[in-house]
Design a protein around this motif. Structure first.
Motif, PDB file in Angstrom:
ATOM      1  N   ALA A  68      11.703   4.625  13.688  1.00  0.00           N
ATOM      2  CA  ALA A  68      10.647   3.931  12.934  1.00  0.00           C
ATOM      3  C   ALA A  68      11.136   3.505  11.560  1.00  0.00           C
ATOM      4  O   ALA A  68      10.817   2.419  11.064  1.00  0.00           O
ATOM      5  N   HIS A  69      11.954   4.370  10.929  1.00  0.00           N
ATOM      6  CA  HIS A  69      12.481   4.027   9.607  1.00  0.00           C
ATOM      7  C   HIS A  69      13.397   2.814   9.679  1.00  0.00           C
ATOM      8  O   HIS A  69      13.340   1.917   8.828  1.00  0.00           O
ATOM      9  N   ARG A  70      14.262   2.800  10.692  1.00  0.00           N
ATOM     10  CA  ARG A  70      15.175   1.660  10.829  1.00  0.00           C
ATOM     11  C   ARG A  70      14.395   0.359  11.072  1.00  0.00           C
ATOM     12  O   ARG A  70      14.712  -0.692  10.538  1.00  0.00           O
ATOM     13  N   ILE A  71      13.329   0.453  11.901  1.00  0.00           N
ATOM     14  CA  ILE A  71      12.546  -0.754  12.211  1.00  0.00           C
ATOM     15  C   ILE A  71      11.820  -1.260  10.966  1.00  0.00           C
ATOM     16  O   ILE A  71      11.824  -2.469  10.674  1.00  0.00           O
ATOM     17  N   SER A  72      11.169  -0.323  10.229  1.00  0.00           N
ATOM     18  CA  SER A  72      10.429  -0.737   9.036  1.00  0.00           C
ATOM     19  C   SER A  72      11.357  -1.326   7.980  1.00  0.00           C
ATOM     20  O   SER A  72      11.001  -2.269   7.269  1.00  0.00           O
ATOM     21  N   GLN A  73      12.593  -0.779   7.877  1.00  0.00           N
ATOM     22  CA  GLN A  73      13.554  -1.319   6.922  1.00  0.00           C
ATOM     23  C   GLN A  73      13.954  -2.733   7.308  1.00  0.00           C
ATOM     24  O   GLN A  73      14.084  -3.620   6.456  1.00  0.00           O
ATOM     25  N   ARG A  74      14.154  -2.929   8.634  1.00  0.00           N
ATOM     26  CA  ARG A  74      14.493  -4.282   9.114  1.00  0.00           C
ATOM     27  C   ARG A  74      13.344  -5.269   8.815  1.00  0.00           C
ATOM     28  O   ARG A  74      13.593  -6.409   8.430  1.00  0.00           O
TER      29      ARG A  74
END
Length: 815
Positions: A108-114
């Motif tokens: 989720a963190h990687r997606i939100s950062q993207r």
């Protein structure tokens, strides 16, 4: 421990008393506490302490002893093994869950950062596209401005300059300076244009700099517009260049120049009005002058409101109103100075002051001051009142209009439609339409630059000049009142049959007119000053004159003219009190309507000053009543005793049967009473006002009854028949005085009826006593008679008047 618990539970069936039940419940509870303690110790890795007081306090009896003994022998090995076996699967499951949650959180963190990176890139792209559009628009505007200027199409040039002023100056400058600073410009294009400057990128090297060209065109266009505006000679040309100031960001300059044009119009109109006034001799020519000036300014404000709001926005008319207010101050001062010089206002006020000083020192007035004509002063007062009224109306108009403009600005602020452009190299900070490239700009002050520090002057030159003018109004008004009252008293005439003389109506017409004129000024301070002076002037110049007339007439009261003169003077005072009361009531209603919008403090002050006039009325009434009583004492009271003696000279109340019949037939006492006392009050009946006659008759009745009672005690004797005759006389007199004379006064509600009959109670008590058949009835008569007024000694004195009652028996009565 477990077996012990099982045994305890199995023994439930053998319980046969409530005490056994309680004991078993306590044991089970203690075991549960111990198990909880062991479990907590196991999970924490430390064995439970059997000597812990918190554990021991939960045990009692054999059950607690068994559990503690078991705890000492076995350190909970079995329980630890059991707990470990139970918790092992739970630990594995928890570890697996933790791994799944951690993996999900990382994803989720990687997606939100993207997503955030994508949003940022999109923002950069939008910003870049907007900047590219701005650069293209900049270049297009530079070319269009040059063409428009060459063709002298100032409107088109101003429109392009307006577009130029809405661009983001800071962003454009960073792009143009990229060759000097290779840092980030908030655009993701640095790698592609690393070797090129901003100017090389967006237009060929060597071509004219559009930014510099627009800046120069902006300054040149402002100068051109200003020059053309100043040279414009017709309304269409003035309006044409007036609206161009707003397009090129020079709102303040445009509003000021337009306001100067309107001020010039006002100045020329005022000069034309002054020239025309020299050929007019109207008594209110200067009041008409200021009225025309105010109307001209109000008309200009109303007429230009739509134009200003259309091209400059709501609220901007305030700057023009403030400028016109200053011009009105100048022109009004010129008019008022001319008014004072032409009307010789200062000289007239000085003459009035010299007259006051001479009067206070009992010296003859100066010759020049003595010739001051009240008619000239009256005309002057009228004109000052009109000037004040119309000036205050105009001031109120400016206040309302400026407040309206302020409210418009507040409304725009609340709706978010009023923004400030930042101060840049392109233009000074001005209120403009919000730009998408300047959305982050914030105004330091919510008001636009051209209106900061702009507000209506509530202590304007006109207001100050008006206060100076009105300071002389009260002096002139007091002089006019005094002279007018003096003249009315000199011309005072009395027509036979009238209740008052002519001066009363004349004086109060003058007072009412003067106060109405004073109220028309709409100046609270002046109104209060005049209200306070009116009562003082009436007391000194009007009431005192009639008091002196009454005093001087006291020696001639025996003559008909002397009597009528003093009675008419008192009627004048009585009617004057009524007029003051009516006037105060009318003015109070006018205050509530005319000063509804004034401050509560000023309204209260005016009402307090009006109350002072009512206080003077009360003072006048006291003076009047004192003189009514004095005239009664001089003209009636001294004659009542001789008249009563003359009426009663051959009247007796010790009668035989024949004498009683003869007395009934003649009714001599009542006939003489009506004749003599009717003659005594005839002049008052025909001359006095209703209220004065009412008070006089009241005094007369009281005195007659006192003298009659004194006469009876001193000379009268009664027998049974005489007492009957006396009863008839008392009834006749009571009816006559309480009805007949009261009707003459026209105020039967006050003199007649129960109010006057109450005065006969003592006489009626005497009549009842002399008519008793014997002394044994006295107590009964006193008991049934309402409102008994005679004391015990009076009762015995009355009974002693009966010739057939024994004095010794009377003395022995117990009352």
């Amino acid at each position: 421990m477990l077996s012990h618990s099982a045994d305890s539970i199995d023994s439930i069936d053998t319980l046969d008393s409530i005490d056994n039940v309680h004991a078993l419940l306590l044991a089970v509870t203690n075991e549960a506490v111990l198990v909880d303690a062991q479990l907590a110790a196991t999970l924490s890795g430390t064995p439970p302490d059997p000597h812990n007081p918190s554990i021991q306090n939960n045990f009692s009896g054999n059950a607690a002893s068994d559990i503690l003994a078991s705890l000492r022998v076995d350190t909970s090995t079995d329980l630890t093994r059991f707990t470990s076996a139970a918790l092992s699967p739970l630990h594995k499951h928890t570890t697996l869950t933790h791994a799944l949650v951690a993996d999900t959180a990382h994803t989720a963190h990687r997606i939100s950062q993207r997503v955030r990176d994508l949003d940022k890139q999109q923002s950069h792209v939008r910003h870049s596209l907007a900047l590219i559009d701005s650069l293209a628009e900049l270049k297009e505007s530079a070319n269009s401005v040059q063409l428009a200027v060459q063709s002298q199409d100032w409107e088109l040039a101003a429109i392009h300059i307006q577009r130029f002023l809405t661009l983001d100056a800071e962003a454009i400058r960073r792009v143009l300076d990229m060759d000097k600073n290779q840092g980030s410009v908030d655009l993701e294009i640095e790698d592609d244009i690393h070797a090129q400057s901003g100017q090389d990128l967006f237009w060929p090297r060597g071509s004219p700099d559009p930014l510099l060209a627009l800046q120069q065109a902006h300054k040149s266009l402002i100068s051109t517009i200003a020059t053309e505006f100043d040279a414009a000679s017709d309304e269409a040309s003035i309006l044409r260049f007036f609206k161009l100031f707003a397009l090129v960001g020079e709102q303040a300059a445009g509003l000021d120049r337009f306001a100067n044009v309107l001020a010039g119009v006002v100045k020329r109109l005022a000069q034309d009005f002054m020239r025309a006034a020299t050929e007019v001799t109207a008594p209110t020519v200067y009041a008409d002058l200021v009225t025309r000036l105010y109307e001209a300014v109000a008309s200009l404000i109303d007429k230009q409101e739509v134009t200003v709001e259309r091209y400059y926005g709501a609220g901007r008319l305030l700057r023009i109103i403030v400028k016109l207010q200053k011009e009105v101050d100048v022109q009004a001062k010129i008019i008022l100075d001319s008014f004072q010089d032409t009307r010789a206002l200062a000289r007239k006020v000085a003459d009035i002051n010299s007259l006051e000083i001479a009067a206070s020192q009992n010296k003859p007035p100066p010759a020049a001051a003595a010739q001051l004509d009240p008619r000239e002063v009256d005309s002057l007062i009228n004109e000052i009142a009109l000037i004040s009224q119309r000036s205050r109306l105009f001031i109120r108009f400016l206040e309302v209009r400026s407040k309206t403009e302020e409210e418009k600005l507040e409304s725009l602020k609340e709706e978010g439609e009023l923004t400030m452009s930042p101060v840049s190299a392109f233009s000074p900070g001005t209120a403009v339409l919000p730009s998408p490239l300047a959305s982050a700009s914030k105004a330091i002050n919510w008001r636009p630059i051209e209106l900061q520090g702009i507000a209506l002057n509530h202590n304007s030159g006109l207001s100050i000049r008006l206060k100076e003018l009105m300071s002389n109004f009260a002096t002139l008004q007091e002089f006019f009142l005094k002279k007018s009252i003096e003249k009315a008293l000199k011309l005072d005439e009395y027509e036979p049959g009238a209740q008052t003389s002519s001066a009363v109506d004349d004086v109060f017409y003058i007072v009412k007119t003067s106060l109405a004129r004073t109220f028309s000024t709409a100046d609270p301070l002046t109104i209060c000053t005049v209200l306070e002076s009116v009562g003082r002037i009436l007391e000194a110049e009007y009431v005192s004159v009639y008091v002196k007339r009454c005093s001087s007439t006291m020696g001639a009261l025996e003559t008909k003219d002397g009597k009528i003169g003093v009675l008419v003077a008192l009627n004048n005072l009585d009617t004057s009190c009524d007029y003051i009361q009516k006037l105060v009531k009318e003015l109070d209603a006018e205050i509530d309507s005319a000063f509804a919008k004034t401050s509560p403090a000023e309204l209260e002050r005016i009402k307090t000053c009006l109350a002072s006039l009512s206080n003077y009325r009360s003072s006048f009434q006291k003076t009047l009543m004192s003189w009514v009583e004095t005239i009664f004492n001089q003209m009636i009271k001294t004659k009542i005793r001789p008249t009563l003696i003359d009426i009663s000279k051959d009247v007796k109340y010790v009668l035989s049967d024949d004498e009683y019949v003869e007395a009934d037939a003649q009714d001599a006492f009542m006939k003489r009473f009506k004749r003599d006392f009717g003659k005594l009050v005839s002049v008052f009946k025909s001359t006095y006002s209703p209220r004065n006659l009412t008070h006089t008759l009241t005094y007369t009745i009281e005195t007659i009854l006192q003298e009659w009672e004194r006469h009876l005690f001193s000379t009268a004797k009664f027998n049974a028949l005489g007492a009957l005759r006396f009863d008839k006389d008392v009834r006749s007199v009571t009816a006559y005085l309480s009805s007949g004379l009261a009707t003459l006064s026209g105020a039967t509600n006050f003199v007649g009826g129960v109010v006057q009959r109450d005065k006969f109670v003592r006489l009626n008590n005497m009549c009842a006593l002399v008519n008793v058949e014997g002394l044994g009835e006295v107590a009964e008569v006193m008991g049934v008679s309402a409102g008994w007024r005679l004391s015990a000694s009076d009762v015995k004195r009355v009974l002693a008047l009966r010739v057939d009652f024994n004095a010794a028996d009377i003395a022995q009565l117990k009352l």
